[in-house]
Design an enzyme around this catalytic site. Structure first.
Site, PDB file in Angstrom:
ATOM      1  N   SER A 138      66.341  37.880  75.527  1.00  0.00           N
ATOM      2  CA  SER A 138      67.307  37.518  75.469  1.00  0.00           C
ATOM      3  C   SER A 138      67.605  35.948  75.803  1.00  0.00           C
ATOM      4  O   SER A 138      67.539  35.829  77.374  1.00  0.00           O
ATOM      5  CB  SER A 138      68.448  37.769  75.311  1.00  0.00           C
ATOM      6  OG  SER A 138      69.573  37.303  75.014  1.00  0.00           O
ATOM      7  N   TYR A 151      74.911  43.741  78.125  1.00  0.00           N
ATOM      8  CA  TYR A 151      73.841  43.415  77.611  1.00  0.00           C
ATOM      9  C   TYR A 151      72.931  42.110  77.981  1.00  0.00           C
ATOM     10  O   TYR A 151      72.134  42.727  78.138  1.00  0.00           O
ATOM     11  CB  TYR A 151      74.274  42.700  76.315  1.00  0.00           C
ATOM     12  CG  TYR A 151      72.743  42.334  75.406  1.00  0.00           C
ATOM     13  CD1 TYR A 151      72.304  43.421  74.494  1.00  0.00           C
ATOM     14  CD2 TYR A 151      72.506  40.904  75.432  1.00  0.00           C
ATOM     15  CE1 TYR A 151      71.403  43.065  73.637  1.00  0.00           C
ATOM     16  CE2 TYR A 151      71.707  40.420  74.451  1.00  0.00           C
ATOM     17  CZ  TYR A 151      71.341  41.091  73.564  1.00  0.00           C
ATOM     18  OH  TYR A 151      70.708  41.231  72.643  1.00  0.00           O
TER      19      TYR A 151
END
Ligand SMILES: NC(=O)c1ccc[n+]([C@@H]2O[C@H](COP(=O)([O-])OP(=O)(O)OC[C@H]3O[C@@H](n4cnc5c(N)ncnc54)[C@H](OP(=O)(O)O)[C@@H]3O)[C@@H](O)[C@H]2O)c1
Length: 265
Positions: A138, A151
């Site tokens: 990501s 995250y």
């Protein structure tokens, strides 16, 4: 390109389904992995050449399920050409509001599970002359982002693992990639995250963009990290070189992030 055997985790999700459709259309054979049989079976039935694909219902946080996945791969094929570690979870919120369970979920699903799956599938990957591992990361694996601390931690770790593994396997025919999408329009993003992105003007890509990037990696096999989207790709560079500049930008976004990360938002 010759037909490849591809293990795809998180196959039933937004990005996973798009990857499965693109890879099956290219003639590859898929081993589709997820926790829920119905969406996996529905997906397999709609793929090109559905009879050549298999599904494995497995919770990747469970050692017994990961073992069953490896056993099934051994039974079904002499080798695995490609492993795409795509399964992942995200819980948006300020750290003070993230439960033990949500944090463990992110770190275990996004880091520990892919690390252990790679380890356990290495013998089957080693039998392929086209062996490729793609870890789906990501933008937040390079830019620590408020509201996504757990995250971000998980994707930073996945990126570090990818780099170390690539160097560890340098004498072998196994290529290791890290592919970092920016925001993608999938069920992973809650209504709050979608509203946050809209207010901040952050683009959300369709999952097909990520699928096309995965497909391109199978041809490139250059072992380089890929970051999708502009200006996100640029900010990844800036954050590595002059993080104080990104601090200033994110400081300006903080109030908006706080607004959308309230538990009731
Ligand atoms: N969407 C974004 O904005 C975005 C941006 C950058 C990167 N990514 C990354 O892209 C990847 C795919 O995300 P997505 O947006 O497609 O999410 P998604 O639509 O929520 O799909 C997630 C997939 O992971 C599977 N999964 C979750 N936990 C699992 C477990 N313990 N065992 C087995 N399978 C599990 C889910 O299947 P079941 O629930 O049926 O098990 C589902 O198929 C993730 O790694 C994510 O971090 C997403």
């Amino acid at each position: 390109m010759t037909a490849l055997t591809i293990v795809l985790t998180g196959a039933s999700g937004g990005i996973g389904s798009a990857v499965a459709k693109m890879m099956s259309a290219a003639g590859h054979r898929l081993i589709l992995v997820g926790r829920n049989p119905q969406p996996l079976n529905d997906l397999r039935d709609m793929l090109d050449g559905s009879a050549r694909h298999t599904t494995v219902v497995a919770d990747l946080l469970q050692a017994a399920d990961r073992k069953r996945l490896v056993t099934q791969c051994k039974q079904d094929c002499s080798k695995v050409d490609v492993l795409i570690n795509n399964a992942g979870v995200s819980h948006f919120g300020l750290l003070e509001n993230i439960s033990d369970q949500a944090m463990a979920d992110m770190l275990n699903t996004n880091v520990l599970a892919p690390v252990l799956i790679v380890r356990d599938l290495l013998p089957l990957l080693s039998r392929s002359s086209n062996a490729t591992i793609i870890n789906i990361g990501s933008t937040f694996g390079s830019i620590g982002y408020p509201g996504f601390s757990g995250y971000s931690a998980s994707k930073f770790a996945l990126r570090g693992f990818t780099e170390a593994l690539r160097r560890e396997l340098a004498e072998q025919l196994i290529t290791v990639h890290y592919l970092a999408p920016r925001a993608v329009d999938t069920p992973m993003n809650s209504a709050s995250v979608k509203a946050l992105n809209a207010e901040l003007g952050n683009a959300m890509d369709p999952p097909e963009i990520v699928a096309a990037a995965c497909h391109a990696l199978l041809k490139a096999r250059d072992g380089r990290n890929r970051y999708l989207g502009w200006p996100e790709r640029f900010f990844v560079r800036i954050n590595a070189l002059i993080p104080a500049l990104v601090d200033v930008t994110l400081r300006k976004q903080l109030r908006t992030i706080q607004k959308y990360s309230r538990p009731e938002a």
